[in-house]
Design a protein around this motif. Sequence first.
Motif, PDB file in Angstrom:
ATOM      1  N   UNK A  10       0.827  -1.215   0.000  1.00  0.00           N
ATOM      2  CA  UNK A  10       0.000   0.000   0.000  1.00  0.00           C
ATOM      3  C   UNK A  10       0.858   1.261   0.000  1.00  0.00           C
ATOM      4  N   UNK A  11       2.021   1.196  -0.645  1.00  0.00           N
ATOM      5  CA  UNK A  11       2.892   2.357  -0.744  1.00  0.00           C
ATOM      6  C   UNK A  11       3.846   2.555   0.419  1.00  0.00           C
ATOM      7  N   UNK A  12       3.885   1.628   1.353  1.00  0.00           N
ATOM      8  CA  UNK A  12       4.769   1.740   2.508  1.00  0.00           C
ATOM      9  C   UNK A  12       6.230   1.590   2.080  1.00  0.00           C
TER      10      UNK A  12
ATOM     11  N   UNK B  48       8.171  -0.854  11.475  1.00  0.00           N
ATOM     12  CA  UNK B  48       6.923  -1.509  11.888  1.00  0.00           C
ATOM     13  C   UNK B  48       7.198  -2.870  12.500  1.00  0.00           C
ATOM     14  N   UNK B  49       8.023  -3.665  11.838  1.00  0.00           N
ATOM     15  CA  UNK B  49       8.323  -5.011  12.322  1.00  0.00           C
ATOM     16  C   UNK B  49       9.060  -4.969  13.654  1.00  0.00           C
ATOM     17  N   UNK B  50      10.013  -4.074  13.769  1.00  0.00           N
ATOM     18  CA  UNK B  50      10.789  -3.987  15.014  1.00  0.00           C
ATOM     19  C   UNK B  50       9.951  -3.442  16.163  1.00  0.00           C
TER      20      UNK B  50
ATOM     21  N   UNK C  19       3.046  -0.046  13.729  1.00  0.00           N
ATOM     22  CA  UNK C  19       3.420  -1.229  14.501  1.00  0.00           C
ATOM     23  C   UNK C  19       2.689  -1.373  15.814  1.00  0.00           C
ATOM     24  N   UNK C  20       1.761  -0.452  16.088  1.00  0.00           N
ATOM     25  CA  UNK C  20       0.930  -0.532  17.284  1.00  0.00           C
ATOM     26  C   UNK C  20      -0.435   0.057  16.952  1.00  0.00           C
ATOM     27  N   UNK C  21      -1.391  -0.129  17.874  1.00  0.00           N
ATOM     28  CA  UNK C  21      -2.687   0.519  17.730  1.00  0.00           C
ATOM     29  C   UNK C  21      -3.713  -0.297  16.976  1.00  0.00           C
TER      30      UNK C  21
END
Length: 301
Positions: free
Chosen positions: A42-44, A52-54, A261-263
């Motif tokens: 999605x364009x990330x 995000x992964x970390x 990476x949260x929420x």
Amino acid sequence: MRSLHRRNFLITSVAAAAATLAGAQSTAAEPVIDIHQHTDYSGRTDEQMIAHQRTMGVTHTVLLPAGRFYQLEAGASGNDRVQEVARQHPGEYFFFANEVPYLSDARDVIVAGLKAGAKGIGEQKFMVDADSRAVEMLAEIAAEFSVPVLLHFQYGKYNTSFERFHLIVEKYPTVNFIGHAQTWWANIDAKADQTVLYPKGPVTAGGITDRLLTDYPNVFGDMSAGSGLNAMLRDEEHARGFLARHQDKLLYGSDCNDAVGTGEKCSGSQMLATIRRLAPDKAAERKILFENAKRVLKLPV
């Protein structure tokens, strides 16, 4: 007075350092494998994906490429990009090989990816039947290279005729198949309505997916995306039993295009929390978050 203040400061500093070290050791002692992520999702950007992964606490990530066309309906990029990221982050990122299975050179493309180090085939998300010749071709390559195949099942669209998928599983008993997505997860319920992709409410055990995981040693479940999370949260009492029953067959994945990476928008972090909350014990949690993926994907971690 100053020496007492300094002594307290030193004690506090040493304690803080020890706590930091203990936390790092704890994290290192509990690695997490995410078997389902995408480059350019999605364009990330790569930087956003890695952060995000970390942030989620993932220590090892498997990148699933798109085929030549369709971008997996998510803007995901292909074999070259996943290999690029994995080369830049050895030991932290791994990759699969993929191609639209009915293209004339699909076999050659997938084999080239496997020879380049791919740990599996997928995400197979294309408009074929689950027991089609195209899926047989994938299974034949997987058998030759001893790698798993990860398939996206979605009623009326991708790997359809899910009720016949067992025929492929039986025909290729040495190949490990990893199921994923809406129709896979809706069918934990014996009363599943195939047209409903995100069902709610109580689950009656014994659906097609439940039986595949129970009856066939070469079938595994990818817990990623909103479909996997929905399957766990719609009936938590059933989910506890499901995780206990299939603790050797389930693999954590995120398939999350979130950049934080949260929420609430990060299904990956929510699934991590859900597994840790609903798993029957620590041993089962570690299987689902790490050990099963390491074994099935033969990851050198």
